[in-house]
Design a protein around this motif. Structure first.
Motif, PDB file in Angstrom:
ATOM      1  N   VAL A  85       0.851  -1.189   0.000  1.00 14.50           N
ATOM      2  CA  VAL A  85       0.000   0.000   0.000  1.00 14.50           C
ATOM      3  C   VAL A  85       0.885   1.236   0.000  1.00 14.50           C
ATOM      4  O   VAL A  85       1.722   1.399   0.896  1.00 14.50           O
ATOM      5  CB  VAL A  85      -0.933   0.038   1.234  1.00 14.50           C
ATOM      6  CG1 VAL A  85      -1.777   1.316   1.232  1.00 14.50           C
ATOM      7  CG2 VAL A  85      -1.825  -1.196   1.288  1.00 14.50           C
ATOM      8  N   HIS A  90      -4.817   4.891  -0.478  1.00 15.59           N
ATOM      9  CA  HIS A  90      -6.139   4.793   0.144  1.00 15.59           C
ATOM     10  C   HIS A  90      -6.318   5.911   1.160  1.00 15.59           C
ATOM     11  O   HIS A  90      -5.609   5.963   2.171  1.00 15.59           O
ATOM     12  CB  HIS A  90      -6.322   3.435   0.839  1.00 15.59           C
ATOM     13  CG  HIS A  90      -6.270   2.269  -0.099  1.00 15.59           C
ATOM     14  ND1 HIS A  90      -7.236   2.039  -1.049  1.00 15.59           N
ATOM     15  CD2 HIS A  90      -5.351   1.276  -0.236  1.00 15.59           C
ATOM     16  CE1 HIS A  90      -6.939   0.944  -1.728  1.00 15.59           C
ATOM     17  NE2 HIS A  90      -5.791   0.464  -1.257  1.00 15.59           N
ATOM     18  N   ALA A  99      -7.872  -3.340   1.965  1.00 12.88           N
ATOM     19  CA  ALA A  99      -6.621  -3.649   1.258  1.00 12.88           C
ATOM     20  C   ALA A  99      -5.674  -4.432   2.164  1.00 12.88           C
ATOM     21  O   ALA A  99      -5.006  -5.377   1.717  1.00 12.88           O
ATOM     22  CB  ALA A  99      -5.972  -2.358   0.780  1.00 12.88           C
TER      23      ALA A  99
END
Length: 626
Positions: A85, A90, A99
């Motif tokens: 990530v 996000h 996620a």
């Protein structure tokens, strides 16, 4: 983990919330980029990896996620590092937790250093959503010793120098406590966590979340942060207060450094003086700047104080030139510490922004400094720094003696830590500079210097002559105690033809076919047969016999040279060899025949600064252990 650990965690939680009871309430006001590094090595089972993910999701639940609040990034590491990530991926808590729940177990080795390097080079970047005005926080979870501990501590040091606050969480019994402390930011008590197993991670969720949230906006420090910084300085002062040491700073003043950057080094040292307790029975400092040469700015004196040293620092000259780090270390260990006190710690702190002009010479000088009992700290500044060279320069362990900062402005981030580590070094049992000062010639000694002038240039001959002069000046020149000789050329009858006597063509041609350069072995033979003649002097017949032999890149008939050296050894002559740019196969022979290990020098330029090293070799001969 024992019940005692549970009590310790509970106590820590109380302290954290007493200090910042409003931490979670104000988490929405904080701006931070938080990167989690998750261990996914072979030692972790699939369900344990899932436990890490649950821990991470609970941590995220404590944060206010948003583009203008807290951003979270995640990377998983084993043999390789995987970006899961990015910080700008996000911006909604629900999307981020989903996620995280989809991350896959990898398996592999524990390359923790690679993970930390990936974080500070690939994740905390504008391209991946990192904001320069936000606090930068990395939280690493691991259950075992890393594949390369030195690399791990080095990358953690680099990350911290970039302003990244490092948290280290150790899970289980396989974690090395020393490595966790090497990874984490200072102080250890609030940055290192230990749990018995992955299930116990839940015990530190609130404490870690509160600590991460408490990290303030990097460009707008709160009173709490200012208070924390002052506490660090106070801790450094207490550690250094009253502890005697002689500390010498070397400031890089080469052409790659601009004047403002040089001034940043001066400011760095000036601010460190506020931590040290200067005084004749406490800490004393020396300062020098270096490029092609070394300029001494502050010497060790008993009457120095913070004001006088800072005043001298303001007059520090900006030099420019090449980065002669080896020459700088040589100067400090042979001259800078000539006025140092015995029975106190001796410390060199070297600042540099690039690779030294001659790495071999630099590493040799650093090793000699360490052998003399001097602790060497190496501080690298900027991307042009050779990290491998810094590690070789610095004393061991590297994590205590090597520092790296991204730029000159980053020097302020390591001030207190560097001061504490410099103050913590013990007084070594042996200090070579004292051993050299105790070198005295007490027995009649005959010394013959030998070099083949026919095999060297005029410049090389001048350098050798100057080296001999410096060495002689260091010895006792009383002719009743020490006598000196010099053999540097051959003089054979028949080499010349005088026009007054003349010669026929065949005689001239025959002479021209003979080499006029008879070689080094002829010089050694001359010394063996005629050099150490006692005549009717009974005292000289008992004198110690020493030959100092200079050998260059060219050596005619090395077999004959070896034979003559063997014969000299048999006669009791002690052989000191100075080998300048000498072929490897010849070096091996010289090592075998020399009475002490040869002084191996890369170039004639470095021979200019070798007089102290040569004096050490002479002392080894003059003061045998028996």
């Amino acid at each position: 983990m024992t019940r005692l650990f549970d009590v310790a965690v509970a106590t820590f939680l109380v302290l954290v919330f007493q200090r910042g009871a409003q931490g979670n309430k104000k988490c929405s006001e904080k701006v931070a980029d938080v990167v989690f590094l998750l261990d996914s090595s072979y030692s972790i089972w699939q369900y344990q990896f899932q436990t890490q993910l649950s821990f991470l999701k609970n941590m995220v639940n404590s944060f206010t996620i948003g583009s203008n609040n807290i951003r979270v990034g995640v990377a998983t590491f084993s043999t390789n590092v995987r970006l899961d990530v990015a910080l700008n991926e996000h911006m909604k808590k629900h999307d981020l937790q989903r996620a995280i729940g989809q991350l896959q177990y990898m398996a592999g080795g524990t390359r923790t250093g690679d993970a930390i390097r990936f974080a500070h080079t690939q994740m905390f970047t504008p391209a991946k959503g990192s904001r320069p005005w936000a606090a930068h926080i990395a939280i690493l979870i691991t259950d075992g010793l890393s594949y390369r501990p030195n690399e791990t501590s080095l990358q953690a040091s680099i990350a911290r120098s970039k302003g990244i606050e490092m948290f280290a969480i150790g899970v289980g019994e396989g974690v090395d406590e020393t490595e966790l402390r090497a990874i984490a930011s200072y102080p250890d008590a609030s940055h290192v966590f230990r749990v018995e197993n992955y299930g116990a991670l839940k015990h530190i969720e609130k404490a870690l979340a509160s600590k991460a949230c408490h990290k303030a906006n990097a460009t707008d420090p709160t009173p709490d942060d200012t208070e924390e910084e002052e506490k660090h300085k106070d801790a450094a002062r207490k550690r250094c207060g009253g502890k005697p040491a002689d500390v010498y700073f070397l400031l890089d003043s080469s052409s790659s450094i601009w004047r403002p950057q040089f001034e940043s080094q001066v400011t760095f040292v000036s601010q460190l003086l506020n931590v040290f307790d200067l005084g004749p029975d406490r800490t004393r400092v020396g300062v020098g700047s270096y490029s092609d040469d070394v300029h001494n700015i502050v010497s060790f004196t008993d009457d120095q104080n913070v004001h006088s040293v800072k005043k001298a620092l303001q007059r520090s000259p900006y030099l420019t030139g090449s980065t002669q780090t080896g020459k700088a270390i040589h100067y400090v260990r042979t001259q800078g510490f000539s006025k140092a006190r015995q029975n106190v710690a001796h410390v060199i702190i070297i600042l540099t922004d690039g690779q030294s002009a001659n790495t071999t010479h630099t590493l040799q000088e650093a090793q000699k400094a360490r052998d003399q009992g001097i602790y060497v700290f190496a501080v690298g500044i900027g991307s042009q720094t050779d990290v491998d060279e810094l590690m070789e320069i610095a004393s061991d362990p590297d994590e205590n003696f090597m520092f790296y900062v991204d730029d000159f402005g980053g020097l302020k981030n390591i001030q207190e830590l560097l001061a504490i580590k410099a103050c913590d070094v013990p007084v070594p049992d042996y200090q070579g500079d004292q051993a050299l000062s105790d070198c005295r010639i007490t027995k009649p000694t005959d010394v013959i210097f030998v070099y083949d002038s026919a095999s060297v240039s005029k410049l090389e001959s001048d350098v050798i002559s100057d080296t001999i002069r410096k060495l002689v000046e260091k010895m006792d020149s009383d002719p009743d105690l020490v006598r000196f000789g010099l053999v540097r050329g051959n003089c054979f009858k028949g080499d010349n033809i005088d026009l007054r006597t003349g010669a026929k063509a065949d005689v001239l041609l025959n002479l021209l076919q003979k080499s006029h350069h008879h070689g080094l072995h002829h010089l050694l033979r001359k010394v063996r047969l005629h050099g150490f003649l006692a005549a009717d002097d009974e005292m000289r017949s008992r004198a110690r016999k020493v030959m100092v032999l200079f050998v260059g890149a060219k050596m005619a008939d090395p077999v004959a040279v070896e034979t003559e050296m063997k014969r000299l050894n048999f006669q009791g002559v002690k052989l000191v060899v100075v080998a300048v740019d000498t072929a490897k196969e010849n070096i091996e022979m010289l090592r075998t025949q020399a009475s002490v290990p040869p002084l191996e020098i890369e170039t004639n330029e470095h021979l200019r600064d070798s007089d102290e090293d040569l004096f050490e070799k002479f002392c080894d001969i003059n003061n045998p252990q028996d």
